[in-house]
Design a protein around this motif. Structure first.
Motif, PDB file in Angstrom:
ATOM      1  N   ARG A 199       2.130  -1.975   4.291  1.00  0.00           N
ATOM      2  CA  ARG A 199       2.532  -0.789   3.530  1.00  0.00           C
ATOM      3  C   ARG A 199       3.762  -1.093   2.673  1.00  0.00           C
ATOM      4  O   ARG A 199       3.881  -0.632   1.562  1.00  0.00           O
ATOM      5  N   CYS A 200       4.698  -1.838   3.236  1.00  0.00           N
ATOM      6  CA  CYS A 200       5.913  -2.219   2.508  1.00  0.00           C
ATOM      7  C   CYS A 200       6.318  -3.605   2.991  1.00  0.00           C
ATOM      8  O   CYS A 200       6.621  -3.792   4.167  1.00  0.00           O
ATOM      9  N   SER A 201       6.314  -4.575   2.081  1.00  0.00           N
ATOM     10  CA  SER A 201       6.567  -5.957   2.476  1.00  0.00           C
ATOM     11  C   SER A 201       8.019  -6.167   2.900  1.00  0.00           C
ATOM     12  O   SER A 201       8.893  -5.344   2.644  1.00  0.00           O
ATOM     13  N   GLU A 202       8.242  -7.293   3.533  1.00  0.00           N
ATOM     14  CA  GLU A 202       9.569  -7.637   4.036  1.00  0.00           C
ATOM     15  C   GLU A 202      10.572  -7.635   2.885  1.00  0.00           C
ATOM     16  O   GLU A 202      10.301  -8.140   1.801  1.00  0.00           O
ATOM     17  N   HIS A 203      11.736  -7.071   3.161  1.00  0.00           N
ATOM     18  CA  HIS A 203      12.752  -6.932   2.115  1.00  0.00           C
ATOM     19  C   HIS A 203      14.116  -6.675   2.742  1.00  0.00           C
ATOM     20  O   HIS A 203      14.218  -6.434   3.938  1.00  0.00           O
ATOM     21  N   GLN A 251       4.757  10.048   4.395  1.00  0.00           N
ATOM     22  CA  GLN A 251       5.774  10.103   3.348  1.00  0.00           C
ATOM     23  C   GLN A 251       7.137   9.867   3.973  1.00  0.00           C
ATOM     24  O   GLN A 251       7.396  10.264   5.105  1.00  0.00           O
ATOM     25  N   SER A 252       7.994   9.194   3.243  1.00  0.00           N
ATOM     26  CA  SER A 252       9.382   9.043   3.665  1.00  0.00           C
ATOM     27  C   SER A 252      10.259   9.108   2.420  1.00  0.00           C
ATOM     28  O   SER A 252       9.788   8.947   1.296  1.00  0.00           O
ATOM     29  N   ILE A 253      11.531   9.366   2.663  1.00  0.00           N
ATOM     30  CA  ILE A 253      12.511   9.446   1.580  1.00  0.00           C
ATOM     31  C   ILE A 253      13.671   8.545   1.960  1.00  0.00           C
ATOM     32  O   ILE A 253      14.116   8.541   3.113  1.00  0.00           O
ATOM     33  N   VAL A 254      14.138   7.777   0.996  1.00  0.00           N
ATOM     34  CA  VAL A 254      15.242   6.853   1.231  1.00  0.00           C
ATOM     35  C   VAL A 254      16.343   7.138   0.215  1.00  0.00           C
ATOM     36  O   VAL A 254      16.072   7.299  -0.979  1.00  0.00           O
ATOM     37  N   ARG A 312      14.637   7.603  -3.287  1.00  0.00           N
ATOM     38  CA  ARG A 312      13.264   7.109  -3.473  1.00  0.00           C
ATOM     39  C   ARG A 312      12.325   7.889  -2.566  1.00  0.00           C
ATOM     40  O   ARG A 312      12.503   7.920  -1.359  1.00  0.00           O
ATOM     41  N   SER A 313      11.340   8.496  -3.187  1.00  0.00           N
ATOM     42  CA  SER A 313      10.285   9.177  -2.443  1.00  0.00           C
ATOM     43  C   SER A 313       9.125   8.204  -2.320  1.00  0.00           C
ATOM     44  O   SER A 313       8.624   7.699  -3.322  1.00  0.00           O
ATOM     45  N   LEU A 314       8.725   7.935  -1.081  1.00  0.00           N
ATOM     46  CA  LEU A 314       7.650   6.977  -0.815  1.00  0.00           C
ATOM     47  C   LEU A 314       6.442   7.686  -0.242  1.00  0.00           C
ATOM     48  O   LEU A 314       6.568   8.507   0.669  1.00  0.00           O
ATOM     49  N   PHE A 315       5.284   7.377  -0.786  1.00  0.00           N
ATOM     50  CA  PHE A 315       4.031   7.943  -0.302  1.00  0.00           C
ATOM     51  C   PHE A 315       3.128   6.805   0.133  1.00  0.00           C
ATOM     52  O   PHE A 315       2.854   5.881  -0.638  1.00  0.00           O
ATOM     53  N   TYR A 316       2.715   6.863   1.392  1.00  0.00           N
ATOM     54  CA  TYR A 316       1.791   5.882   1.940  1.00  0.00           C
ATOM     55  C   TYR A 316       0.455   6.598   2.126  1.00  0.00           C
ATOM     56  O   TYR A 316       0.303   7.414   3.030  1.00  0.00           O
ATOM     57  N   PRO A 317      -0.531   6.328   1.262  1.00  0.00           N
ATOM     58  CA  PRO A 317      -1.789   7.073   1.319  1.00  0.00           C
ATOM     59  C   PRO A 317      -2.633   6.724   2.545  1.00  0.00           C
ATOM     60  O   PRO A 317      -2.429   5.692   3.185  1.00  0.00           O
ATOM     61  N   SER A 318      -3.568   7.587   2.842  1.00  0.00           N
ATOM     62  CA  SER A 318      -4.559   7.320   3.884  1.00  0.00           C
ATOM     63  C   SER A 318      -5.261   6.012   3.547  1.00  0.00           C
ATOM     64  O   SER A 318      -5.484   5.695   2.377  1.00  0.00           O
ATOM     65  N   LEU A 355       0.837  -1.191   0.000  1.00  0.00           N
ATOM     66  CA  LEU A 355       0.000   0.000   0.000  1.00  0.00           C
ATOM     67  C   LEU A 355       0.873   1.241   0.000  1.00  0.00           C
ATOM     68  O   LEU A 355       1.000   1.940   1.011  1.00  0.00           O
ATOM     69  N   LYS A 356       1.503   1.503  -1.142  1.00  0.00           N
ATOM     70  CA  LYS A 356       2.398   2.646  -1.265  1.00  0.00           C
ATOM     71  C   LYS A 356       2.576   3.006  -2.732  1.00  0.00           C
ATOM     72  O   LYS A 356       2.240   2.240  -3.626  1.00  0.00           O
ATOM     73  N   GLU A 357       3.117   4.201  -2.934  1.00  0.00           N
ATOM     74  CA  GLU A 357       3.552   4.650  -4.252  1.00  0.00           C
ATOM     75  C   GLU A 357       4.978   5.150  -4.086  1.00  0.00           C
ATOM     76  O   GLU A 357       5.352   5.625  -3.014  1.00  0.00           O
ATOM     77  N   SER A 358       5.775   5.055  -5.143  1.00  0.00           N
ATOM     78  CA  SER A 358       7.145   5.541  -5.029  1.00  0.00           C
ATOM     79  C   SER A 358       7.625   6.146  -6.339  1.00  0.00           C
ATOM     80  O   SER A 358       7.112   5.841  -7.417  1.00  0.00           O
TER      81      SER A 358
END
Length: 185
Positions: free
Chosen positions: A105-109, A144-147, A87-93, A16-19
């Protein structure tokens, strides 16, 4: 705009995210238009340039901690053109989202490069995955987060610094291509 919906390895439903990924090789036509997203391109490029010296300093400290004779040993292998990525990550409502069983929101990796720098306002990354927020109020907020992923130059040879030859030498390009192929089969 490059929008990636990453698929979890063991999960049937997407995260459940966009990047959006920015590298020094990002073409002008890969960016959203200035009118659609004012300042997005400039902000990403400027922040990328701020991350590089911090990343390089961490590499210097690592070399020192490993007692490597040349303190710039790792920095030299990360010289441009590198495979570094912002990487700009957006986790929507999640208010209007039907969350499926075990969806996150972000699977194991695991990250593939040497250094990963995570910038976020709200904690969420736990053991290389981002779980869904707990309370209804938290779930209704977007995040939002940035990596910054610090990766070596494509031609840099990755080998054992202790001369053990435990792993065969490989170029950064070949290593990352193998990892990306295995992840996105």
């Amino acid at each position: 705009m490059k929008v990636c919906h990453m698929i979890g390895v063991d999960l049937p439903d997407g995260d459940l995210k966009e990047s959006f990924n920015y590298t020094s090789a990002t073409e002008d036509n890969d960016w959203p238009t200035e009118s659609a997203c004012p300042g997005f391109k400039t902000t990403n490029k400027d922040f990328f340039e701020l991350c590089v010296p911090l990343h390089n300093r961490v590499l210097e400290v690592m070399a020192h901690g490993l007692n490597i004779e040349d303190p710039l040993f790792f920095v030299k292998r990360h010289a441009q053109p590198s495979r570094a990525c912002l990487r700009s990550l957006f986790y929507p409502s999640l208010d209007d989202v039907t969350v499926k069983d075990q969806q996150v929101r972000c699977s194991e990796h695991s990250d593939y490069g040497g250094i990963t720098m995570l910038f976020h306002q709200v904690p969420g990354l736990e053991r290389h995955r981002v779980f869904l927020d707990g309370t209804p109020a938290e779930r209704s907020q977007s995040r939002q987060s940035i990596v910054f992923f610090g990766n070596p130059n494509e031609e840099a040879v990755i080998d054992c610094t202790d001369n053990s030859n435990k792993y065969p030498p490989i170029t950064c390009r070949d290593y990352l291509d193998q990892k990306y192929s295995a992840t996105h089969q």
